[in-house]
Design an enzyme around this catalytic site. Sequence first.
Site, mmCIF file in Angstrom:
data_model
loop_
_atom_site.group_PDB
_atom_site.id
_atom_site.type_symbol
_atom_site.label_atom_id
_atom_site.label_comp_id
_atom_site.label_asym_id
_atom_site.label_seq_id
_atom_site.Cartn_x
_atom_site.Cartn_y
_atom_site.Cartn_z
ATOM 1 N N PHE B 246 1.075 -1.182 -0.043
ATOM 2 C CA PHE B 246 -0.009 0.106 0.023
ATOM 3 C C PHE B 246 0.847 1.472 -0.037
ATOM 4 C CE2 PHE B 246 -2.123 -3.478 2.482
ATOM 5 C CZ PHE B 246 -3.125 -3.783 1.535
ATOM 6 N N GLY B 472 -0.529 -7.993 -4.691
ATOM 7 C CA GLY B 472 -2.039 -8.293 -4.419
ATOM 8 C C GLY B 472 -2.949 -7.859 -5.746
ATOM 9 N N ALA B 515 -0.643 -1.917 -13.990
ATOM 10 C CA ALA B 515 -1.283 -2.600 -15.222
ATOM 11 C C ALA B 515 -1.201 -1.958 -16.546
ATOM 12 C CB ALA B 515 -2.843 -2.788 -14.681
ATOM 13 N N THR B 643 -10.443 -9.473 -10.690
ATOM 14 C CA THR B 643 -9.384 -8.878 -9.906
ATOM 15 C C THR B 643 -9.705 -7.137 -9.625
ATOM 16 O OG1 THR B 643 -7.771 -8.741 -11.800
ATOM 17 C CG2 THR B 643 -7.876 -10.588 -10.114
ATOM 18 N N GLU B 714 -5.723 2.826 -6.571
ATOM 19 C CA GLU B 714 -5.891 3.749 -5.577
ATOM 20 C C GLU B 714 -7.416 4.423 -5.580
ATOM 21 O OE1 GLU B 714 -2.738 4.839 -4.486
ATOM 22 O OE2 GLU B 714 -1.966 3.772 -6.310
#
Lengths: 170, 748
Positions: B246, B472, B515, B643, B714
């Site tokens: 994070f 994750g 991504a 996801t 985010e």
Amino acid sequence: MSTAVNSATYAAMPIGRVPTTLTINGQTRTRAIEPWTTLLDLLREGEDLIGTKKGCDHGQCGACTVLVDGRRINSCLKLAVTLDGAEITTIEGLGQPGNLHPLQSAFCDHDAFQCGYCTPGQICSAQGLINEGKARTRDEVRELMSGNLCRCGAYTNIIDAVLDVIGEQA
Amino acid sequence: MATAAKIGIGSAINRVDGVEKVTGTARYAAEHPVENLLYGYIVEAAIAKGRVLSVDEDAARAVPGVVEVITHLNRPHVAWTDHSYQDEMKIPGSPFRPLYDDRIHFSQQPIALVLAETFEAARYAASLIEIAYETEAHNTDFDVALDDEYVPKKKRSGYVPPKDRGDAAQAFADAPLRVAGDYRLAPEHHNAMEMFGSTVEWHGDGSITVWDKTQGSQGVHAYLASVFGFSKKKVRVLNPYVGGAFGSGLRPQHQVFLAVLAAKMLERSVRVTMTRQQMFSHAYRPQAVQSIALGAETTGKLTAIRNAATTSTSRYEDNMENVVTWGLMNYDCPNADAEYTLAQIDTPTSADMRAPGAATGMTLFEIAIDEMAYAAKVDPLEFRLINYSPIDAMNGTPYTSKALREAFREGAEAFKWSERSAEPRSMREGNELIGWGCATGMWDAQFSKTSASAKLSANGHLEVACATSDIGTGSYTVMTLVAADTLGLPPEQITAKLGDSDLPAAPVEGGSWGAASSGAAVQLACQAVGKKLLKAAGKIAGEPLDGAKIEDVLFEDGCIVLKDTPTVRVPFGDAMRAADLTEIEEEATAAPGFGDMWKGLHKSKNTHSAIFAEVRVDEELGVVRVTRIVDAVAAGRIINPKTARSQILGGVVMGIGMALHEETFSDHRLGRWMNHNFGEYHVPVHADIHDIQVIFVDESDPEVTPLGVKGLGEIGIVGTAAAIANAIYHATGKRVRSLPITIDKILE
């Protein structure tokens, strides 16, 4: 034959060790274990069963949940020598790649994890919950799984996965 | 010919690393088995500022199994210049150098490392170390530090200074409706489930392999080479699995420094893990105060925005975030000004935590917007539409896309917002007051130069590789889907590799650029393989593809297929055999500006969201339950809806934590965090999380990034706490301007 944990290094330790018979994932062995070693550290450092996770070492997060005689416990709060004769099941004992436990499959299908670090504890806890036989509703499962933190926030998917399996068994 | 449904971009598939994670076979940083391992345990400073006068190690060294105690007094040589310690995400100032000298900059600073043959011996010995200090006056109280707020001279990379427009002071003074107040956010700690840890394997030839909990293997690699003087070839850093981060793993944390230091000094393999308490000894989301003043016409049209914020940093680095720009960008308002300053306290440097800046500044701003909606007696959703800006109102530039209006519409419909009764305290069931609130979320759609390789074997197996991380976030799955999409192979025939500093270059995974960036690089590399395949097919006797060019073919089910004559299909293996190739390997780099991205060069690139929250507040006890959230997200193209949804769920859950639970308290007399454990630093648990619905609105955007992807890590947290705060107001009539909204604030 009894084999010392992490053999050479532990053997050199003069603090004393206690012969302890443990059945871990179906395999029974007597180990000489130092009294200050938690079940969690024994599993991770001594047995290389790293599926059991350390998230706080204080019984506050549930990542280290394993089943001892079918009951879910925080393995970080249990000294291994106190478990003489116990039967311990870790995530590795529940199911393996190619031979997944229904909870493991359900977690995959519901994307019930992101980073995966709390996941073995969640799954072992869910199995313990199922063994307890008292959770049926979403609210009950939520309440009784609340000892297992997930910082990625997969909670809703975890409950979906657990309810799926409870539903199948009902 | 019957073909299976193609799996590619847009397919909701299970996480490809899922089986490893559910069976406990995924190994995290502290879980890689290494022979003859030493365990390191960190000893931390008990004071917030001063010097170490002496370290009494005798008792610790007498513990059987203890091998060494390392302090600043006996450590081997390490680099000393600030420059040597500057990492990929460097912050202006003088980076913290562990065990460098006797100076103590913050409580819990590492000042010694105990090395022993077992973890237990190291931990016990660490408890026996006695340290004598010379203390100096410290201050950890942000409110005191505010007296000395300042504008940093040197700006952090990525910092966007706010741009004023019109005359906000005058417009505010003239406005018929005015709302003004100070809004606050408590310090928060990331608290990923995996604690920071590093395993260093000492190979004996001067080379090391490091498994580290980090968001960027190559960032740590460069840091270790620089700090310890390793040649880059002698260090390899791996992070194949990361148990959450994070933002806390963007910069190298001190356990990796200490583990490598010990390995080098003792010429042995070493593992160092932090305890949960020690997880509070570094990165945290800065504490913030934001003074917001809004002026509006009685119709609800905004006429003035004034937005000034201060966030906390350390004495040694100026950590800046984009806190005040969001409201200025998002709202149509002719007059706006903003200001951003820092205040120094004696803690470690604050750090990026999920949506740094926006999670603070946009969230707090959205509470003020809600107040103004009530002042204008306009429905909060309607208020946002009245002041909707289709362009970036701060920079005056168009967006590559902004489907926020659609997000409002779809979110409101799913939430049944139209059934809301306007008055606060007007909805209840039993002893619970019910409130509905909404808010807007906003984040940057970023893209960062990234390389990837693709290797196709004659047996049809494809391996794609990139040094990015999967914390994750689903990077393994994203890379797999993009490769499947580009070369028409089923995911089962594709292996994605990441988390290894030896792989093609990638930045730290953060900022929601992962991504979009690694996906684009994988696509380019796979396209290069496709071209090679087509060329190889030209060697097949009889030339079945008849000299077709790349634009004439597509890749499907492991075959090259003529677009115009789909019955003509050449299996990859046939093409490779004809050209005598056993494998085809290509590497490609996706850099900003290629494809259609140049068209978006002077446009603003952002994700948006509309969040709707329902709370139920026990009228007597003040206990809040967040019973329903709808988050409608406009984030461009979605690679894997499964996801992707989880990413948003996670952001929302952390937003619920920000709204109701999360706060790190300091004892200012000791200058030390007080609740540094999971028992007292509250994060949401199962029982706190009820119904969360995620909607992705359609938003096609070829200009934002090559795949049209905007990123999702985010946006889920931004604004969520505001929607909840606004719902609490609607339920109770009580406006709380400081997060988290704990029971005491509701009852007071």
